[in-house]
Design a protein around this motif. Structure first.
Motif, PDB file in Angstrom:
ATOM      1  N   ASP A 231       0.871  -1.183   0.000  1.00 15.83           N
ATOM      2  CA  ASP A 231       0.000   0.000   0.000  1.00 15.83           C
ATOM      3  C   ASP A 231       0.906   1.230   0.000  1.00 15.83           C
ATOM      4  OD1 ASP A 231      -1.832   1.997   0.366  1.00 15.83           O
ATOM      5  OD2 ASP A 231      -2.516   1.329   2.340  1.00 15.83           O
ATOM      6  N   CYS A 232       0.948   1.947  -1.119  1.00 13.82           N
ATOM      7  CA  CYS A 232       1.849   3.097  -1.213  1.00 13.82           C
ATOM      8  C   CYS A 232       1.278   4.136  -2.165  1.00 13.82           C
ATOM      9  CB  CYS A 232       3.231   2.653  -1.694  1.00 13.82           C
ATOM     10  SG  CYS A 232       4.443   3.985  -1.748  1.00 13.82           S
ATOM     11  N   GLN A 233       1.138   5.368  -1.686  1.00 11.66           N
ATOM     12  CA  GLN A 233       0.628   6.453  -2.513  1.00 11.66           C
ATOM     13  C   GLN A 233       1.763   7.207  -3.205  1.00 11.66           C
ATOM     14  OE1 GLN A 233      -1.820   8.861   0.061  1.00 11.66           O
ATOM     15  NE2 GLN A 233      -3.082   7.117   0.704  1.00 11.66           N
ATOM     16  N   TYR A 234       2.898   7.377  -2.513  1.00 10.83           N
ATOM     17  CA  TYR A 234       4.052   8.066  -3.097  1.00 10.83           C
ATOM     18  C   TYR A 234       5.275   7.755  -2.242  1.00 10.83           C
ATOM     19  CZ  TYR A 234       3.217  11.377   0.695  1.00 10.83           C
ATOM     20  OH  TYR A 234       3.033  11.930   1.930  1.00 10.83           O
ATOM     21  N   ILE A 235       6.452   7.953  -2.815  1.00 16.73           N
ATOM     22  CA  ILE A 235       7.708   7.745  -2.090  1.00 16.73           C
ATOM     23  C   ILE A 235       8.683   8.848  -2.485  1.00 16.73           C
ATOM     24  CG2 ILE A 235       7.594   5.261  -1.712  1.00 16.73           C
ATOM     25  CD1 ILE A 235       9.755   5.975  -4.446  1.00 16.73           C
ATOM     26  N   TYR A 236       9.819   8.893  -1.818  1.00 18.04           N
ATOM     27  CA  TYR A 236      10.900   9.820  -2.162  1.00 18.04           C
ATOM     28  C   TYR A 236      12.149   9.004  -2.470  1.00 18.04           C
ATOM     29  CZ  TYR A 236       7.889  13.387  -0.131  1.00 18.04           C
ATOM     30  OH  TYR A 236       6.827  14.209   0.144  1.00 18.04           O
ATOM     31  N   LEU A 237      12.881   9.428  -3.498  1.00 16.06           N
ATOM     32  CA  LEU A 237      14.095   8.737  -3.891  1.00 16.06           C
ATOM     33  C   LEU A 237      15.349   9.400  -3.358  1.00 16.06           C
ATOM     34  CD1 LEU A 237      13.238   7.846  -7.601  1.00 16.06           C
ATOM     35  CD2 LEU A 237      13.044   6.399  -5.564  1.00 16.06           C
ATOM     36  N   ARG A 238      15.211  10.572  -2.762  1.00 13.48           N
ATOM     37  CA  ARG A 238      16.349  11.260  -2.160  1.00 13.48           C
ATOM     38  C   ARG A 238      15.923  11.862  -0.824  1.00 13.48           C
ATOM     39  NH1 ARG A 238      18.502   8.555  -5.084  1.00 13.48           N
ATOM     40  NH2 ARG A 238      19.742   8.983  -6.952  1.00 13.48           N
ATOM     41  N   SER A 239      16.854  11.858   0.112  1.00 14.06           N
ATOM     42  CA  SER A 239      16.592  12.415   1.443  1.00 14.06           C
ATOM     43  C   SER A 239      17.140  13.842   1.516  1.00 14.06           C
ATOM     44  CB  SER A 239      17.268  11.535   2.495  1.00 14.06           C
ATOM     45  OG  SER A 239      17.085  12.037   3.791  1.00 14.06           O
ATOM     46  N   PRO A 240      16.437  14.746   2.232  1.00 10.51           N
ATOM     47  CA  PRO A 240      15.149  14.568   2.888  1.00 10.51           C
ATOM     48  C   PRO A 240      13.993  14.983   1.966  1.00 10.51           C
ATOM     49  CG  PRO A 240      16.134  16.629   3.604  1.00 10.51           C
ATOM     50  CD  PRO A 240      17.088  16.030   2.608  1.00 10.51           C
ATOM     51  N   ASN A 241      13.047  14.121   1.775  1.00  6.80           N
ATOM     52  CA  ASN A 241      11.821  14.386   1.005  1.00  6.80           C
ATOM     53  C   ASN A 241      12.082  15.037  -0.354  1.00  6.80           C
ATOM     54  OD1 ASN A 241      10.532  13.351   3.224  1.00  6.80           O
ATOM     55  ND2 ASN A 241       9.814  15.316   4.000  1.00  6.80           N
ATOM     56  N   GLN A 242      13.002  14.461  -1.120  1.00  7.97           N
ATOM     57  CA  GLN A 242      13.320  14.962  -2.449  1.00  7.97           C
ATOM     58  C   GLN A 242      13.068  13.885  -3.494  1.00  7.97           C
ATOM     59  OE1 GLN A 242      17.107  17.189  -2.768  1.00  7.97           O
ATOM     60  NE2 GLN A 242      17.274  17.010  -0.552  1.00  7.97           N
ATOM     61  N   GLU A 243      12.845  14.332  -4.727  1.00 10.29           N
ATOM     62  CA  GLU A 243      12.569  13.453  -5.862  1.00 10.29           C
ATOM     63  C   GLU A 243      11.368  12.533  -5.583  1.00 10.29           C
ATOM     64  OE1 GLU A 243      15.711  11.725  -8.077  1.00 10.29           O
ATOM     65  OE2 GLU A 243      17.188  13.197  -7.407  1.00 10.29           O
ATOM     66  N   ARG A 244      10.241  13.174  -5.427  1.00 10.83           N
ATOM     67  CA  ARG A 244       8.992  12.446  -5.157  1.00 10.83           C
ATOM     68  C   ARG A 244       8.591  11.615  -6.367  1.00 10.83           C
ATOM     69  NH1 ARG A 244       3.285  12.817  -5.463  1.00 10.83           N
ATOM     70  NH2 ARG A 244       2.172  12.779  -3.464  1.00 10.83           N
ATOM     71  N   ARG A 245       8.103  10.407  -6.111  1.00 14.00           N
ATOM     72  CA  ARG A 245       7.547   9.558  -7.157  1.00 14.00           C
ATOM     73  C   ARG A 245       6.187   9.048  -6.708  1.00 14.00           C
ATOM     74  NH1 ARG A 245      11.293  11.539  -9.115  1.00 14.00           N
ATOM     75  NH2 ARG A 245      12.930  10.680 -10.451  1.00 14.00           N
ATOM     76  N   PRO A 246       5.155   9.225  -7.523  1.00 15.13           N
ATOM     77  CA  PRO A 246       5.166  10.045  -8.738  1.00 15.13           C
ATOM     78  C   PRO A 246       5.330  11.521  -8.376  1.00 15.13           C
ATOM     79  CG  PRO A 246       2.931   9.376  -8.216  1.00 15.13           C
ATOM     80  CD  PRO A 246       3.806   8.663  -7.234  1.00 15.13           C
ATOM     81  N   SER A 247       5.800  12.313  -9.313  1.00 13.03           N
ATOM     82  CA  SER A 247       6.056  13.724  -9.034  1.00 13.03           C
ATOM     83  C   SER A 247       4.782  14.467  -8.691  1.00 13.03           C
ATOM     84  CB  SER A 247       6.740  14.390 -10.236  1.00 13.03           C
ATOM     85  OG  SER A 247       5.952  14.220 -11.414  1.00 13.03           O
ATOM     86  N   ASP A 248       3.656  13.945  -9.177  1.00 13.81           N
ATOM     87  CA  ASP A 248       2.352  14.559  -8.882  1.00 13.81           C
ATOM     88  C   ASP A 248       1.325  13.441  -8.740  1.00 13.81           C
ATOM     89  OD1 ASP A 248       0.490  16.569  -8.456  1.00 13.81           O
ATOM     90  OD2 ASP A 248      -0.070  16.634 -10.575  1.00 13.81           O
ATOM     91  N   GLY A 249       0.391  13.604  -7.857  1.00 11.19           N
ATOM     92  CA  GLY A 249      -0.641  12.592  -7.691  1.00 11.19           C
ATOM     93  C   GLY A 249      -0.166  11.387  -6.890  1.00 11.19           C
ATOM     94  N   GLU A 250      -0.777  10.240  -7.135  1.00 10.70           N
ATOM     95  CA  GLU A 250      -0.479   9.040  -6.353  1.00 10.70           C
ATOM     96  C   GLU A 250      -0.271   7.840  -7.269  1.00 10.70           C
ATOM     97  OE1 GLU A 250      -3.745   8.500  -3.696  1.00 10.70           O
ATOM     98  OE2 GLU A 250      -3.338  10.342  -2.553  1.00 10.70           O
ATOM     99  N   PHE A 251       0.427   6.828  -6.761  1.00 11.98           N
ATOM    100  CA  PHE A 251       0.565   5.579  -7.498  1.00 11.98           C
ATOM    101  C   PHE A 251      -0.807   4.934  -7.680  1.00 11.98           C
ATOM    102  CE2 PHE A 251       4.983   5.275  -5.579  1.00 11.98           C
ATOM    103  CZ  PHE A 251       5.649   5.409  -6.791  1.00 11.98           C
ATOM    104  N   ALA A 252      -1.037   4.372  -8.839  1.00 13.06           N
ATOM    105  CA  ALA A 252      -2.221   3.541  -9.036  1.00 13.06           C
ATOM    106  C   ALA A 252      -2.014   2.234  -8.268  1.00 13.06           C
ATOM    107  CB  ALA A 252      -2.419   3.257 -10.523  1.00 13.06           C
ATOM    108  N   PRO A 253      -3.089   1.524  -7.917  1.00 15.07           N
ATOM    109  CA  PRO A 253      -2.931   0.251  -7.206  1.00 15.07           C
ATOM    110  C   PRO A 253      -1.970  -0.687  -7.939  1.00 15.07           C
ATOM    111  CG  PRO A 253      -5.231   0.898  -7.220  1.00 15.07           C
ATOM    112  CD  PRO A 253      -4.509   1.875  -8.117  1.00 15.07           C
TER     113      PRO A 253
END
Length: 332
Positions: A231-253
């Motif tokens: 269960d994941c809506q979004y994550i970050y690929l760099r700390s702290p809270n940088q390079e959000r994936r997806p950059s906008d919105g949320e992951f589809a199931p």
């Protein structure tokens, strides 16, 4: 050394001891270096007591009050601490010997804000314990049962959690950066806004875990890492809270799982001051030879427009990605 008067009172039983504590709140009980091995100490009031270097191996401390106690270098191997209260207790390493809590029973214990720096919890029972805001920096929790425990805002950076059972635990906003999670069970665990950067998660089980807002910088997983039904809506690929994936919105199931299963076959090499391409290719060839013919190829190159480049390299699923990254950085 321990205060003999305090030891004499202790041996008279819980009622006399706790009554004496109530009448003498300003006195700090001194049990430093005391031998309390295998003693029955259920419900005793040890709040703020000095238990440094005490031998509590196998002691029965169920429901004991150890709030603010000094347990530095104490031996708590196989001690029974279920439902004990250890808020702000200090069990960290002050010289060369850590607190020993191997096979300790801390079921449902309250350890809020306690300090367990480099302590040992090998095969400990920590089920449903409250570790909120606890410091477990570089602690050893190999094979521990931590299922259902509360680790909200806890610091477990560089901790050893190999083979530990952390199913259904709550790690909201915890710091697990640099931790060794190989073979650990995180099924149905809440890892919301957790820092998982630089963790070794080879063969770990994250099935049905919640990873929304987690930082996965240099997260090292392999084909044996279970990512089913996360269960994941979004994550970050760099700390702290940088390079959000997806950059906008949320992951589809199911999108998170697909993304990282695909990423299992690649390694991102980051060069912050430009790339010596000839040296990079030579380095990859050296690595192929060192790794007995492991196949490596460049999949993509990304210019970050700040002088930095990301070179994505294809690697076999069984390859140790951390070793590939290290070799590429040092071999160029």
């Amino acid at each position: 050394m321990a205060n003999e008067e305090h030891l004499t009172l202790l041996k008279k039983g819980v009622e006399i001891w706790n009554r004496w504590r109530e009448r003498n709140p300003a006195i700090t009980p001194d049990f430093s270096r005391a031998n309390l091995q295998e003693m029955s100490l259920c419900k005793f009031n040890f709040s703020r007591a000095d238990l440094k270097n005490a031998n509590l191996k196998g002691a029965d401390l169920r429901s004991a009050d150890l709030e603010g106690a000094n347990l530095k270098e104490a031996n708590l191997d196989r001690a029974k601490l279920s439902r004990a209260f250890l808020m702000r207790a200090n069990l960290n390493r002050s010289s060369c010997i850590a607190a020993f809590l191997n096979k300790v029973d801390l079921t449902e214990a309250s350890l809020i804000e306690a300090d367990f720096l480099e302590a040992e919890f090998i095969e400990a029972n920590l089920k449903n314990a409250n570790f909120r805001r606890v410091s477990l920096f570089a602690a050893n929790l190999r094979l521990a049962d931590i299922s259902g425990a509360n680790f909200r805002e806890a610091s477990l950076n560089d901790a050893d959690l190999c083979g530990a059972n952390l199913s259904e635990a709550d790690f909201h906003k915890a710091d697990l950066s640099g931790a060794d999670l190989r073979g650990a069970n995180f099924s149905k665990t809440k890892l919301v806004e957790v820092d998982l950067s630089r963790t070794q998660a080879l063969g770990a089980n994250f099935a049905e875990a919640t990873l929304t807002g987690a930082c996965l910088e240099d997260w090292n997983i392999n084909s044996h890492t279970k990512l089913d039904d996360i269960d994941c809506q979004y994550i970050y690929l760099r700390s702290p809270n940088q390079e959000r994936r997806p950059s906008d919105g949320e992951f589809a199931p199911g999108e998170f799982t697909k993304l990282f299963q695909k990423a299992l076959s690649t390694v991102d090499l980051i060069f912050r001051n430009g790339v010596d391409w000839e040296a990079l290719l030579i380095s990859l060839e050296k690595l192929r030879i060192e790794a007995e013919g492991v196949e490596l190829s460049i999949q993509a190159i990304e210019n970050k427009n700040d002088g930095a480049f990301v070179v994505r390299v294809n690697v076999p699923p069984e390859a140790n990605k951390a070793e590939v990254e290290k070799f590429a950085e040092t071999g160029i």
